[in-house]
Design a protein around this motif. Structure first.
Motif, PDB file in Angstrom:
ATOM      1  N   TYR A 233       0.885  -1.566  -0.291  1.00  0.00           N
ATOM      2  CA  TYR A 233       0.217  -0.201   0.242  1.00  0.00           C
ATOM      3  C   TYR A 233       0.980   1.316   0.093  1.00  0.00           C
ATOM      4  N   PRO A 234      -0.080   1.952  -0.979  1.00  0.00           N
ATOM      5  CA  PRO A 234       1.085   3.233  -0.547  1.00  0.00           C
ATOM      6  C   PRO A 234       1.578   4.659   0.098  1.00  0.00           C
ATOM      7  N   ILE A 235       2.071   5.026   0.687  1.00  0.00           N
ATOM      8  CA  ILE A 235       1.576   6.825   1.834  1.00  0.00           C
ATOM      9  C   ILE A 235       2.141   7.384   0.880  1.00  0.00           C
ATOM     10  N   ILE A 236       1.584   8.320   0.803  1.00  0.00           N
ATOM     11  CA  ILE A 236       1.391   9.263   0.124  1.00  0.00           C
ATOM     12  C   ILE A 236       0.805  11.019   0.572  1.00  0.00           C
ATOM     13  N   ASP A 237       2.319  11.395   1.302  1.00  0.00           N
ATOM     14  CA  ASP A 237       2.430  13.003   1.447  1.00  0.00           C
ATOM     15  C   ASP A 237       2.178  11.934   3.886  1.00  0.00           C
ATOM     16  N   GLY A 238       2.529  11.505   3.872  1.00  0.00           N
ATOM     17  CA  GLY A 238       2.318  10.914   5.002  1.00  0.00           C
ATOM     18  C   GLY A 238       1.158  10.234   5.530  1.00  0.00           C
ATOM     19  N   ILE A 239       0.023   9.859   4.511  1.00  0.00           N
ATOM     20  CA  ILE A 239      -1.254   9.148   4.537  1.00  0.00           C
ATOM     21  C   ILE A 239      -1.093   7.234   3.845  1.00  0.00           C
ATOM     22  N   PRO A 240      -1.363   6.294   4.332  1.00  0.00           N
ATOM     23  CA  PRO A 240      -1.273   5.178   3.918  1.00  0.00           C
ATOM     24  C   PRO A 240      -2.163   5.455   2.918  1.00  0.00           C
ATOM     25  N   ASN A 241      -3.102   4.427   1.766  1.00  0.00           N
ATOM     26  CA  ASN A 241      -3.463   4.744   0.937  1.00  0.00           C
ATOM     27  C   ASN A 241      -3.613   3.252   1.035  1.00  0.00           C
ATOM     28  N   MET A 242      -4.535   2.497   1.838  1.00  0.00           N
ATOM     29  CA  MET A 242      -5.144   2.084   2.402  1.00  0.00           C
ATOM     30  C   MET A 242      -6.621   1.085   1.236  1.00  0.00           C
ATOM     31  N   ILE A 243      -6.963   1.145  -0.215  1.00  0.00           N
ATOM     32  CA  ILE A 243      -7.968   1.122  -0.651  1.00  0.00           C
ATOM     33  C   ILE A 243      -7.582  -0.034  -1.643  1.00  0.00           C
ATOM     34  N   PRO A 244      -7.689  -0.864  -1.221  1.00  0.00           N
ATOM     35  CA  PRO A 244      -6.717  -2.065  -2.210  1.00  0.00           C
ATOM     36  C   PRO A 244      -6.927  -1.518  -3.628  1.00  0.00           C
ATOM     37  N   GLN A 245      -7.648  -1.260  -4.179  1.00  0.00           N
ATOM     38  CA  GLN A 245      -7.286  -1.242  -5.477  1.00  0.00           C
ATOM     39  C   GLN A 245      -6.182  -0.486  -5.856  1.00  0.00           C
ATOM     40  N   ALA A 246      -5.678   0.426  -4.939  1.00  0.00           N
ATOM     41  CA  ALA A 246      -4.249   1.580  -4.470  1.00  0.00           C
ATOM     42  C   ALA A 246      -3.407   0.302  -4.487  1.00  0.00           C
ATOM     43  N   ALA A 247      -3.488  -1.020  -4.107  1.00  0.00           N
ATOM     44  CA  ALA A 247      -2.343  -1.739  -3.687  1.00  0.00           C
ATOM     45  C   ALA A 247      -1.688  -1.606  -5.324  1.00  0.00           C
ATOM     46  N   ARG A 248      -0.080  -2.360  -5.165  1.00  0.00           N
ATOM     47  CA  ARG A 248       0.291  -2.854  -5.849  1.00  0.00           C
ATOM     48  C   ARG A 248       0.851  -4.617  -5.688  1.00  0.00           C
ATOM     49  N   THR A 249       0.979  -5.300  -6.373  1.00  0.00           N
ATOM     50  CA  THR A 249       1.644  -6.952  -6.098  1.00  0.00           C
ATOM     51  C   THR A 249       2.971  -6.308  -5.761  1.00  0.00           C
ATOM     52  N   THR A 250       4.011  -7.403  -4.932  1.00  0.00           N
ATOM     53  CA  THR A 250       4.902  -6.874  -5.102  1.00  0.00           C
ATOM     54  C   THR A 250       5.929  -8.769  -4.945  1.00  0.00           C
ATOM     55  N   ARG A 251       4.810  -9.135  -5.541  1.00  0.00           N
ATOM     56  CA  ARG A 251       6.265 -10.630  -6.761  1.00  0.00           C
ATOM     57  C   ARG A 251       4.560 -10.755  -7.446  1.00  0.00           C
ATOM     58  N   GLN A 252       5.413 -12.280  -8.317  1.00  0.00           N
ATOM     59  CA  GLN A 252       5.049 -12.381  -9.527  1.00  0.00           C
ATOM     60  C   GLN A 252       4.457 -13.564  -9.004  1.00  0.00           C
ATOM     61  N   ASN A 253       2.954 -13.615 -10.128  1.00  0.00           N
ATOM     62  CA  ASN A 253       2.220 -14.405 -10.341  1.00  0.00           C
ATOM     63  C   ASN A 253       2.421 -15.432  -9.713  1.00  0.00           C
ATOM     64  N   LYS A 254       1.822 -16.391  -9.749  1.00  0.00           N
ATOM     65  CA  LYS A 254       2.202 -17.837  -8.705  1.00  0.00           C
ATOM     66  C   LYS A 254       2.745 -18.735  -9.754  1.00  0.00           C
ATOM     67  N   LYS A 255       2.267 -18.793 -11.280  1.00  0.00           N
ATOM     68  CA  LYS A 255       2.669 -19.713 -12.564  1.00  0.00           C
ATOM     69  C   LYS A 255       4.479 -18.678 -12.432  1.00  0.00           C
ATOM     70  N   GLN A 256       4.763 -17.552 -12.564  1.00  0.00           N
ATOM     71  CA  GLN A 256       6.026 -17.241 -13.216  1.00  0.00           C
ATOM     72  C   GLN A 256       6.974 -18.068 -11.762  1.00  0.00           C
ATOM     73  N   GLU A 257       6.395 -17.978 -10.535  1.00  0.00           N
ATOM     74  CA  GLU A 257       7.037 -17.963  -9.783  1.00  0.00           C
ATOM     75  C   GLU A 257       7.707 -20.118  -9.759  1.00  0.00           C
ATOM     76  N   GLU A 258       6.509 -20.528  -9.618  1.00  0.00           N
ATOM     77  CA  GLU A 258       6.491 -21.729  -9.946  1.00  0.00           C
ATOM     78  C   GLU A 258       7.673 -22.145 -10.676  1.00  0.00           C
ATOM     79  N   ALA A 259       7.675 -21.971 -12.104  1.00  0.00           N
ATOM     80  CA  ALA A 259       8.491 -21.677 -13.602  1.00  0.00           C
ATOM     81  C   ALA A 259       9.714 -21.633 -12.724  1.00  0.00           C
ATOM     82  N   GLU A 260      10.173 -20.405 -11.854  1.00  0.00           N
ATOM     83  CA  GLU A 260      11.873 -20.450 -11.205  1.00  0.00           C
ATOM     84  C   GLU A 260      12.077 -21.351 -10.422  1.00  0.00           C
ATOM     85  N   GLN A 261      11.118 -21.772  -9.560  1.00  0.00           N
ATOM     86  CA  GLN A 261      11.607 -22.460  -8.702  1.00  0.00           C
ATOM     87  C   GLN A 261      12.415 -24.337  -9.644  1.00  0.00           C
ATOM     88  N   HIS A 262      11.554 -24.557 -10.556  1.00  0.00           N
ATOM     89  CA  HIS A 262      11.430 -25.768 -11.316  1.00  0.00           C
ATOM     90  C   HIS A 262      12.638 -25.101 -12.469  1.00  0.00           C
TER      91      HIS A 262
END
Length: 112
Positions: free
Chosen positions: A83-112
């Motif tokens: 969740y981003p923090i803008i001007d000291g205020i956390p934007n806790m709206i789920p639509q404003a959040a970004r993903t921090t990891r790749q999707n599961k298919k890409q993660e599984e492909a990298e592990q194998h």
């Protein structure tokens, strides 16, 4: 009838209200400074204070969040979102959040 309701609402909004218990607790966080104090001392208005993490949880999972100072975000490790923090205020709206990891298919492909 509508004008009477509007008049009552206008009066209620003009009345001074005491801060709620949650607001009073947030304002009394040990070592916390007001925004005015922070902007005068640091030159950066509205910087996020990590002591607020004791009150904040992810709105989706209701789990504690981790503050990442380098990206100025609140991280949910379990869901892999930030969740981003803008001007000291956390934007806790789920639509404003970004993903921090790749999707599961890409993660599984990298592990194998």
């Amino acid at each position: 009838m509508l004008s009477a309701t509007c008049l009552r609402l206008a009066r209620a909004l003009r009345r001074p209200r005491a801060p709620s218990a949650v607001v009073r607790r947030c304002l009394q966080v040990p070592g916390a400074r007001s925004c005015a104090d922070q902007s005068e001392r640091t030159g950066q208005p509205g910087t996020f204070h990590p002591a607020l993490l004791q009150f904040l949880v992810c709105p989706l999972s209701k789990k504690p969040l981790r503050y990442e100072a380098s990206t100025n975000e609140l991280i949910n490790e379990e869901l892999g979102i930030a969740y981003p923090i803008i001007d000291g205020i956390p934007n806790m709206i789920p639509q404003a959040a970004r993903t921090t990891r790749q999707n599961k298919k890409q993660e599984e492909a990298e592990q194998h």
